[in-house]
Motif scaffolding. Sequence first.
Motif, PDB file in Angstrom:
ATOM      1  N   SER A 171      -3.947  -1.865  -4.145  1.00 34.84           N
ATOM      2  CA  SER A 171      -3.036  -0.726  -4.303  1.00 34.84           C
ATOM      3  C   SER A 171      -3.072  -0.190  -5.727  1.00 34.84           C
ATOM      4  O   SER A 171      -2.988   1.025  -5.947  1.00 34.84           O
ATOM      5  N   LEU A 187     -11.120   8.183  -0.559  1.00 36.64           N
ATOM      6  CA  LEU A 187      -9.732   7.720  -0.635  1.00 36.64           C
ATOM      7  C   LEU A 187      -8.768   8.865  -0.374  1.00 36.64           C
ATOM      8  O   LEU A 187      -7.793   8.717   0.384  1.00 36.64           O
ATOM      9  N   TRP A 188      -9.000  10.009  -0.988  1.00 35.94           N
ATOM     10  CA  TRP A 188      -8.119  11.176  -0.834  1.00 35.94           C
ATOM     11  C   TRP A 188      -8.093  11.626   0.626  1.00 35.94           C
ATOM     12  O   TRP A 188      -7.021  11.876   1.192  1.00 35.94           O
ATOM     13  N   TRP A 220       0.836  -1.202   0.000  1.00 39.03           N
ATOM     14  CA  TRP A 220       0.000   0.000   0.000  1.00 39.03           C
ATOM     15  C   TRP A 220       0.874   1.257   0.000  1.00 39.03           C
ATOM     16  O   TRP A 220       0.567   2.239  -0.673  1.00 39.03           O
ATOM     17  N   TYR A 246       1.025   2.836  -3.780  1.00 40.37           N
ATOM     18  CA  TYR A 246       0.015   3.899  -3.803  1.00 40.37           C
ATOM     19  C   TYR A 246       0.405   5.132  -2.985  1.00 40.37           C
ATOM     20  O   TYR A 246       0.554   6.225  -3.526  1.00 40.37           O
ATOM     21  N   LEU A 247       0.557   4.965  -1.664  1.00 40.24           N
ATOM     22  CA  LEU A 247       0.680   6.129  -0.792  1.00 40.24           C
ATOM     23  C   LEU A 247       1.913   6.973  -1.101  1.00 40.24           C
ATOM     24  O   LEU A 247       1.867   8.205  -1.009  1.00 40.24           O
ATOM     25  N   SER A 281      -6.301   9.073   2.827  1.00 35.88           N
ATOM     26  CA  SER A 281      -4.860   9.099   2.566  1.00 35.88           C
ATOM     27  C   SER A 281      -4.215  10.312   3.211  1.00 35.88           C
ATOM     28  O   SER A 281      -3.123  10.225   3.789  1.00 35.88           O
ATOM     29  N   ASP A 282      -4.892  11.465   3.116  1.00 36.24           N
ATOM     30  CA  ASP A 282      -4.388  12.682   3.752  1.00 36.24           C
ATOM     31  C   ASP A 282      -4.248  12.496   5.257  1.00 36.24           C
ATOM     32  O   ASP A 282      -3.234  12.887   5.859  1.00 36.24           O
ATOM     33  N   PHE A 315       0.939   9.047  -4.045  1.00 38.67           N
ATOM     34  CA  PHE A 315      -0.021  10.049  -3.574  1.00 38.67           C
ATOM     35  C   PHE A 315       0.717  11.221  -2.917  1.00 38.67           C
ATOM     36  O   PHE A 315       0.441  12.391  -3.189  1.00 38.67           O
ATOM     37  N   HIS A 316       1.664  10.895  -2.053  1.00 40.37           N
ATOM     38  CA  HIS A 316       2.421  11.915  -1.322  1.00 40.37           C
ATOM     39  C   HIS A 316       3.307  12.719  -2.266  1.00 40.37           C
ATOM     40  O   HIS A 316       3.354  13.960  -2.194  1.00 40.37           O
ATOM     41  N   PHE A 375      -7.084   7.473  -7.657  1.00 40.86           N
ATOM     42  CA  PHE A 375      -6.424   8.728  -7.307  1.00 40.86           C
ATOM     43  C   PHE A 375      -5.956   9.477  -8.547  1.00 40.86           C
ATOM     44  O   PHE A 375      -6.032  10.703  -8.609  1.00 40.86           O
ATOM     45  N   ALA A 391      -6.397   1.689  -6.206  1.00 37.49           N
ATOM     46  CA  ALA A 391      -6.324   2.977  -5.510  1.00 37.49           C
ATOM     47  C   ALA A 391      -5.535   3.994  -6.327  1.00 37.49           C
ATOM     48  O   ALA A 391      -5.912   5.173  -6.408  1.00 37.49           O
TER      49      ALA A 391
END
Length: 423
Positions: free
Chosen positions: A232, A351-352, A171, A175-176, A355-356, A179-180, A239, A235
């Motif tokens: 993942s 999801l956003w 994950w 994904y994360l 995740s934040d 995202f970051h 995103f 996601a």
Amino acid sequence: MPLPFIYELVSNGAPEWAPEWMSDPWRVLQVVVVLGILYLIKRYSSGTTNTAERDMHGRVIMMTGGTSGIGAATARDLATRGAQLVLLTRLPPSHPFLADYIGELREQTNNEMIYAEQVDLTSLHSIRQFATKWIDNAPPRRLDMLILCAATLTPPGGKRTETDEGIEEMWMVNYLANFHLMGILSPALRAQPFDRDVRIIIPTCSSYIASPSLSEALVKKQWSPRKAYARSKLAMMVFGQAFQKHLDAYKRPDDLPMTARVLFADPGFARTPGMRRWLTRGSLWGLAVYTFSYIIPWFLLKDEAQGAQSILYAAIEPSLVRGPGGKFIKECMEVDFARLDVKDDEIAKQLWEASDKLVEKTEKEQAAMRALEKKNRELKEKEKQDAEKAQEMDALVDAIKKGKEKEADKKPSRRQKKKGNNP
């Protein structure tokens, strides 16, 4: 040569040195048909070749996963076309392997504009350090493309693993981390001039189709490598669609439309390190079976260069910047998504937000831990300095004592003085 030989075979039959079965026309036809079918299967499994052309000189491309597998093949092709590459790697640029790899890549592609930046995708702190340094540059750095090839997987039957920050590894990396990174680099992507073709390319795979719903958390009891990997990937696709809307909603100071585009690319099944790890289940016995039966994956799977073709098409094809972003490329053509929830705004919003919150919570915890570790280091350093000072004082006192003792030994006593005075 081939035509006279074929004419000779048809007219006079097989030569004497040929095997007996070649004298049987029906058997020859069977062999030819089987070989033809095998060729067509191999040709089909090799996928489509990218035919798009584009001058990449002067374009700055940031890549993750550019040192192995499909990412390495993509990096090599783009470097050959003259692009400036910034490879985000877990290893520092001074590491012998990475230094040799970049030197080799520069030599093979005749392109000196290839660099590496250390970014650990299992660490939110490492990602923030790099990304904030990139966007804090004044004037804003040029950034034409972001290609997110890095991914990891746990082989079937493997145990659930977590990063040092306490996040499930697949994950985090698949994904994360993206995202970051994309969230912090968003100002840099939006700040590019209107006439610049900016693309964010997200490689994915068909495993997202079998993913459980993102609206429900994947608890540890239900966790499996297949579910976690597929989730993942799904996601990341959800995103990516949301990030495209985030870019489109930005109002530029010049009132011109946003030209940045998010594109998804499915490389297909290829003989990558990740696929090999999946097929071998991460075991030595599996690796032995894979090695002895290598003809099967060679026959049915693409090689790394063939797997990179759809990503290269997404990076090079000029027509993809026309119209809205969020297009899905497979076998060098635009296709539809296999799941409707990829474009579901409500799921994307949940999801956003989740995740934040996870990023914020993890960063606060890690910041507190780093502060505590720093304080402990300072205390140990202070104790060490105090101990050194105490040792110095003790040594000084000992030296003074020894000096006084020597002086006392050298100084004559009163009786010795009297004896010296009396002849």
